[in-house]
Design an enzyme around this catalytic site. Sequence first.
Site, PDB file in Angstrom:
ATOM      1  N   LYS A 114       1.591  14.736 -27.580  1.00 31.62           N
ATOM      2  CA  LYS A 114       1.458  15.526 -28.810  1.00 31.62           C
ATOM      3  C   LYS A 114       2.553  15.111 -29.803  1.00 31.62           C
ATOM      4  O   LYS A 114       3.384  14.275 -29.480  1.00 31.62           O
ATOM      5  CB  LYS A 114       1.526  17.020 -28.500  1.00 31.62           C
ATOM      6  CG  LYS A 114       0.790  17.445 -27.244  1.00 31.62           C
ATOM      7  CD  LYS A 114      -0.722  17.215 -27.257  1.00 31.62           C
ATOM      8  CE  LYS A 114      -1.330  17.766 -25.965  1.00 31.62           C
ATOM      9  NZ  LYS A 114      -2.741  17.461 -25.789  1.00 31.62           N
TER      10      LYS A 114
HETATM   11  C1  LIG Z   1      -3.121  18.491 -24.408  1.00 37.60           C
HETATM   12  C2  LIG Z   1      -4.093  19.567 -24.544  1.00 37.60           C
HETATM   13  C3  LIG Z   1      -4.052  20.710 -23.721  1.00 37.60           C
HETATM   14  C4  LIG Z   1      -3.115  20.830 -22.547  1.00 37.60           C
HETATM   15  O1  LIG Z   1      -1.762  20.857 -22.916  1.00 37.60           O
HETATM   16  P1  LIG Z   1      -0.658  20.856 -21.732  1.00 37.60           P
HETATM   17  O2  LIG Z   1       0.603  21.163 -22.460  1.00 37.60           O
HETATM   18  O3  LIG Z   1      -0.682  19.492 -21.139  1.00 37.60           O
HETATM   19  O4  LIG Z   1      -1.039  21.917 -20.767  1.00 37.60           O
HETATM   20  C5  LIG Z   1      -4.942  21.736 -23.972  1.00 37.60           C
HETATM   21  N1  LIG Z   1      -5.833  21.652 -24.966  1.00 37.60           N
HETATM   22  C6  LIG Z   1      -5.924  20.568 -25.774  1.00 37.60           C
HETATM   23  C7  LIG Z   1      -6.924  20.543 -26.877  1.00 37.60           C
HETATM   24  C8  LIG Z   1      -5.062  19.478 -25.577  1.00 37.60           C
HETATM   25  O5  LIG Z   1      -5.166  18.402 -26.364  1.00 37.60           O
END
Ligand SMILES: *Cc1c(COP(=O)(O)O)cnc(C)c1O
Length: 375
Positions: free
Chosen positions: A179
């Site tokens: 992210k």
């Molecule tokens: C990355 C992601 C998640 C999960 O995030 P984590 O921090 O790895 O649990 C959930 N929803 C979306 C849309 C994502 O892109």
Amino acid sequence: MIPISKPYLTADEAQAAYDTILTAWITQGPKVMELEERFAKYVGARYAVAVSNCTTGLHLAMIVAGIGPDDEVICPSMSYIATANSIKYVGAKPVFAEVGEDYNIDVVHAEKLITPKTKAILIVHQIGFPADIDAFKALCNKYNLKLIEDAACAAGSSYKGAKIGSHSDLVCFSFHPRKVVSTGDGGMVTTNNEEYYNRMKLLRQHGMSINDRVRHSSDKVLFEDHLEVGYNYRMTDIQAAVGIKQIEKLDWIVEERRKIGLYYLEQLAAVPNIRLPKENENVHSNFQSFSIYLEPECKISRNDLMQRLLDMRIATRRGIMTTHRQTAYADYCKGLELPVSEDLCDRSILIPLYIPMHQEDIDKVVNSLKALLKS
Ligand SMILES: *Cc1c(COP(=O)(O)O)cnc(C)c1O
């Protein structure tokens, strides 16, 4: 090799982690509290609760929204699988809606899926492009449903002039390295609802009635109780210290990512038979990812394009997955067809976008795509 993405972490973040380790306050201490305060202020929400990742944040959001066994929650299938999994965790049923060309949940299709069992709609701001929050707020008001936002990819994005995180009562963010800002793993839930806030703080730490900060600073001996069956969804202070540095830079990170995203849009505009991401009116994307859709008329297949780019040492990824076609959902989704989502998933690629990205690498991506996609 030009990678698909890279977290923007520097000596600043390393120093912050180092300093925090030496304070000996390494979980649920002052840094976690500071990150929560700063993040809430940054997005313009009253409260923020730090958690171990976005998936655990979504789980807590489901619980405090009162979602339980046999309830239905509408969400897109086209998303990372954690979106739907969070609904399964509370025994409820994900009901999969189609998405539009912008990869975000389709409000018209979502409304058709509402039944007397529907309790909530979980929208996703896919790859950092905000979904139409107001349209979903109106729909949720009309049918008396809860709105939950999966903003895993959307830290720093905005909708109608306000940051994602400020528009509704349960907004979940991810700080995974893929992210735009990262704490290794980590997540945050923002809310304007005091009840939700207090219950999420309780649940993320085993349901404990007195938190560590209060106990350590008390002059009197205090004994905690455990008020309900909770979870260990804590973020550590080491992570939070890194997160504080990341949030200080978030606006700059978003601006730098936007420069690359907008350059791609401009440079690739004339390439035939592809569709580029489009920012709807009133939204500001953080360009967490840059997705390109290959029209059926495209001369090269998606998979061949990915291989040719890899041969040129440019990493790409398939577009966003569809949850209903994963093995884990095979029985649950037997016979379900979502043609728009399936087509978008099968014909899209994500191209490299990270900071700092050298101009020559950006141009190499642009020129390679132009050469491979010319008709
Ligand atoms: C990355 C992601 C998640 C999960 O995030 P984590 O921090 O790895 O649990 C959930 N929803 C979306 C849309 C994502 O892109």
